[in-house]
Design a protein around this motif. Structure first.
Motif, PDB file in Angstrom:
ATOM      1  N   ILE A  56       2.213   2.258  -5.490  1.00 48.07           N
ATOM      2  CA  ILE A  56       2.141   3.030  -6.736  1.00 48.07           C
ATOM      3  C   ILE A  56       0.765   3.686  -6.835  1.00 48.07           C
ATOM      4  O   ILE A  56       0.669   4.896  -7.069  1.00 48.07           O
ATOM      5  CB  ILE A  56       2.451   2.134  -7.955  1.00 48.07           C
ATOM      6  N   ARG A  58      -1.267   4.273  -4.464  1.00 44.80           N
ATOM      7  CA  ARG A  58      -1.441   5.183  -3.328  1.00 44.80           C
ATOM      8  C   ARG A  58      -0.557   6.426  -3.432  1.00 44.80           C
ATOM      9  O   ARG A  58      -0.566   7.272  -2.567  1.00 44.80           O
ATOM     10  CB  ARG A  58      -1.130   4.443  -2.027  1.00 44.80           C
ATOM     11  N   LYS A  59       0.264   6.463  -4.498  1.00 46.48           N
ATOM     12  CA  LYS A  59       1.187   7.585  -4.742  1.00 46.48           C
ATOM     13  C   LYS A  59       2.218   7.748  -3.616  1.00 46.48           C
ATOM     14  O   LYS A  59       2.686   8.846  -3.323  1.00 46.48           O
ATOM     15  CB  LYS A  59       0.417   8.886  -4.964  1.00 46.48           C
ATOM     16  N   GLY A  62       6.874   5.700  -6.708  1.00 45.71           N
ATOM     17  CA  GLY A  62       6.684   5.715  -8.155  1.00 45.71           C
ATOM     18  C   GLY A  62       7.026   4.381  -8.779  1.00 45.71           C
ATOM     19  O   GLY A  62       7.818   3.608  -8.240  1.00 45.71           O
TER      20      GLY A  62
END
Length: 170
Positions: A56, A58-59, A62
């Motif tokens: 999350i 670290r993108k 989601g």
């Protein structure tokens, strides 16, 4: 002493670890996971999940994707009394990311048990250390990613979840 609660790591412990998994279709429980959880629940032991989800931060995934994976885990393995998830990265300095004890404390508070009356089951040393840092007991269930030194340092190890639950209930 039989604990009032058992807290499980998610990836590599309850389900196979697909790094940064945001797809519920990829949820694959480990052998004996459903049986082990059913046994604990039948004995009146509370269950919960404590999981680091740095994907999350670290993108790479989601939060809603992780929540859908968690829902699939619960659909396949039954209800847990608490879900604690750390969305932070390793360098964020939070109090929840294992080996910090924050998620253990939060899970125990939600379940109404003292951390000393809980056992944490996980597959790597950060799970064991989080338990220790919270005053809980731990069981390491090694997998292919568990380092040999981690196994040597663990206070208790078990070959699989069934054996871990047998230890908990003995």
């Amino acid at each position: 002493m039989r604990p009032s609660a058992v807290l499980f790591d998610r990836d590599g412990t309850l389900i196979k670890d697909y790094p940064y998994n945001g797809d519920p279709v990829r949820v694959e429980p480990f052998p004996h996971a459903a049986e082990a959880l059913a046994r604990l629940r039948a004995e009146g032991v509370l269950t919960g999940v404590v999981t680091n989800q740095s994907g999350i931060a670290r993108k790479l995934v989601g939060k809603s994707q992780v929540e859908r994976v968690n829902a699939r885990v619960e659909q396949m393995l039954g209800p847990f009394g608490t879900w604690q998830m750390c969305p932070h990265g390793p360098d964020d300095g939070c109090v929840c990311r294992k080996p910090a004890p924050g998620m253990i404390f939060a899970a125990c508070a939600q379940l109404g048990v003292d951390p000393s009356d809980a056992v944490v089951i996980g597959d790597i040393e950060s799970d064991v250390l989080a338990a220790h840092n919270a005053g809980a007991r731990s069981i390491l269930v090694p997998t292919a990613v568990t380092l040999a030194a981690e196994v040597r340092r663990a206070p208790v190890t078990a070959p699989d979840l069934r054996a871990a639950v047998e230890w908990v209930l003995s």
